[in-house]
Enzyme design. Structure first.
Site, mmCIF file in Angstrom:
data_model
loop_
_atom_site.group_PDB
_atom_site.id
_atom_site.type_symbol
_atom_site.label_atom_id
_atom_site.label_comp_id
_atom_site.label_asym_id
_atom_site.label_seq_id
_atom_site.Cartn_x
_atom_site.Cartn_y
_atom_site.Cartn_z
ATOM 1 C CG ASP A 248 39.766 42.478 41.518
ATOM 2 O OD1 ASP A 248 39.078 41.729 40.809
ATOM 3 O OD2 ASP A 248 40.103 42.177 42.682
ATOM 4 C CG HIS B 275 36.944 39.086 41.796
ATOM 5 N ND1 HIS B 275 38.020 39.818 42.222
ATOM 6 C CD2 HIS B 275 36.954 37.956 42.547
ATOM 7 C CE1 HIS B 275 38.661 39.175 43.185
ATOM 8 N NE2 HIS B 275 38.032 38.029 43.397
ATOM 9 C CB SER C 110 39.166 37.834 46.646
ATOM 10 O OG SER C 110 39.937 37.258 45.636
#
Length: 462
Positions: free
Chosen positions: A100, A131, A345
């Site tokens: 990621d 994130h 996600s």
């Protein structure tokens, strides 16, 4: 250029890696994936690093908390029955690789290991985009007495590999460096990061990253296919991928079942926008998003690769900046406004955590059999298997505890890993034995000759 967060009405955080966009108009539908290890060859593993030097070109993301938020209960976690799952497993002994934007070391991720950085040659423990840390928190956050948040698999180790970031771009790229070069480098970095995670001992790989391409774009996917085959089949790793979020000019919705073509129930022929790496549905479990009531999340990207669906809205996770120990966040600042965190996600992160629990409780299962449990126990939509929710909304407790036939060790049509022909043993070396035999024979011959000579002498007349 890499773009981290698709933003529509909310943050629909699936990191985007534009691949092959605009290289050619869609000329034909993409066929269902077929894996051929003879040509789908994984890249070699090595020290992580970018294809060309990178530099930070924008400020890092800013996390926030929505007004009137309370964190005593976590809606998405309650829907996923996280606390109930912990009666059966906690992910002990599992390693979940988060490929990621990096994972920031925070106090509630006590088992966090850096796996490398394909952006800035670091250790993977830096998250400018906020994130990867959100994803990791959903998977493995430790509990806190100050709130009701806990990861799905708090006993698991997180292996962080930074593979993408919206805050970085090429620093003095080579002359003639094109969008096609950038796309190829992005796909290559993703493939290499998958191989690297598998070699570092991951039992689950979370891919909350999505690249979308037109169905007719000439994109070379052999290296990515090889990396996924290596991870899922050769190294027996459960790979979980985000289906993607629709929006912009990259990720577009695909049609569902076409009654005029019943021989193609998932309507591969109708695909217009391809979600990578979810496209490789025989090797990865692609996760779509739902609301808290199980309806499709408005921005979830449909496609024939979608396997199951999980909560993608009202997301709460760890604040990477940790203004106070163990702080949580449920928003990001977008144009000076706190915007809720939503997206496939995070649905993917919930499923990766579940996969870690299944691997702990059912260690005898292959990676594909773990995926089979999740698919077989999902709540099938009223219209059956479809391209929006796949096999349906996940039933986490059933996936972990129900009596379910294991199924095939790998997906039908995927080549198995054949053991190499055993090396024949070396030809025995009998030199010493032969020398001994020769010496013994020579000695015997001498003795016989002497004996005959003595006998002949005694027999001679006087």
């Amino acid at each position: 250029m890499l773009r981290a967060l698709q933003r529509t009405a909310a943050i629909t955080a699936t990191l985007l890696i534009p691949v092959g966009i605009g290289l050619a108009p869609p000329a034909a539908a993409i066929p269902a994936p077929q894996i051929d290890p003879a040509v789908d060859i994984a890249p070699p593993d090595g020290d992580p690093g970018p294809a060309v030097p990178m530099k930070q070109t924008s400020v890092c993301a800013t996390s926030a908390v929505l007004a009137e938020s309370q964190f005593r209960t976590i809606p998405a976690s309650a829907v996923f029955d996280v606390e109930g799952l912990h009666n059966f497993a906690r992910g002990d002994g599992q390693v979940v690789a988060v490929i990621d934007s990096g994972v920031q070391p925070v106090s509630r991720l006590p088992r966090l290991r850096g796996g490398g950085d394909y952006i800035a040659r670091g250790d993977g423990l830096s998250d400018c985009d906020h994130h990867g840390t959100l994803v990791a928190g959903i998977i493995a956050s430790a509990p806190s007495p100050n709130d009701g948040f806990v990861g799905v698999a708090p006993g698991a180790e997180i292996l962080s590999i930074r593979q993408t970031s919206a805050a970085y771009s090429e620093d003095n790229p080579p002359q003639g460096w094109s969008e096609a070069d950038r796309s190829a480098a992005n796909l290559s970095a993703l493939a290499r990061s998958i191989v690297h995670a598998a070699n570092l001992g991951a039992t689950v790989i979370n891919l909350s990253v999505t690249a979308c391409v037109d169905a007719g774009s000439p994109v070379d996917l052999r290296e990515l296919a090889g990396a996924l085959y290596y991870a899922a089949v050769v190294k027996n790793v459960v790979v979980v991928s985000a289906a993607g979020n629709i929006g912009g000019q990259t990720c577009q919705p695909n049609p569902g079942y076409d009654p005029a073509n019943p021989a193609d129930p998932r309507n591969w022929e109708g695909v217009r926008s391809v979600s990578l790496p979810s496209y490789f549905s025989d090797l990865v479990l692609s996760v779509a998003g739902t609301t808290l009531t199980g309806d499709p999340y408005v921005n979830t990207m449909p496609g024939p690769w979608v396997g199951v669906a999980a909560p993608a809205m009202n997301i709460v996770s760890l604040d990477p900046t940790e203004p106070t120990p163990g702080a949580l966040t449920n928003a990001a600042i977008v144009k000076s406004v706190p915007t809720p965190v939503n997206g496939t996600s995070f649905a993917t992160a919930y499923v990766s955590g579940l996969a870690a629990l299944i691997r702990e409780k059912h260690p005898e299962l292959t990676a594909h059999q773990v995926i089979n449990r999740i698919l077989a126990s999902a709540h099938t939509p009223a219209d059956g298997l479809n391209n929006t929710l796949g096999a349906g909304v996940i039933d986490p407790v059933a996936a972990l505890t129900a009596q379910i036939a294991p199924g095939d060790p790998i997906a039908a049509g995927v080549p198995s890993v054949h053991a190499p022909n055993p090396t024949p043993p070396p030809t025995p070396d009998h030199t010493a034995r032969n020398v001994a035999f020769i010496a013994l024979a020579a000695g015997a011959a001498v003795l016989i000759t002497v004996a005959l000579a003595i006998f002949a002498f005694r027999k001679k007349p006087a």
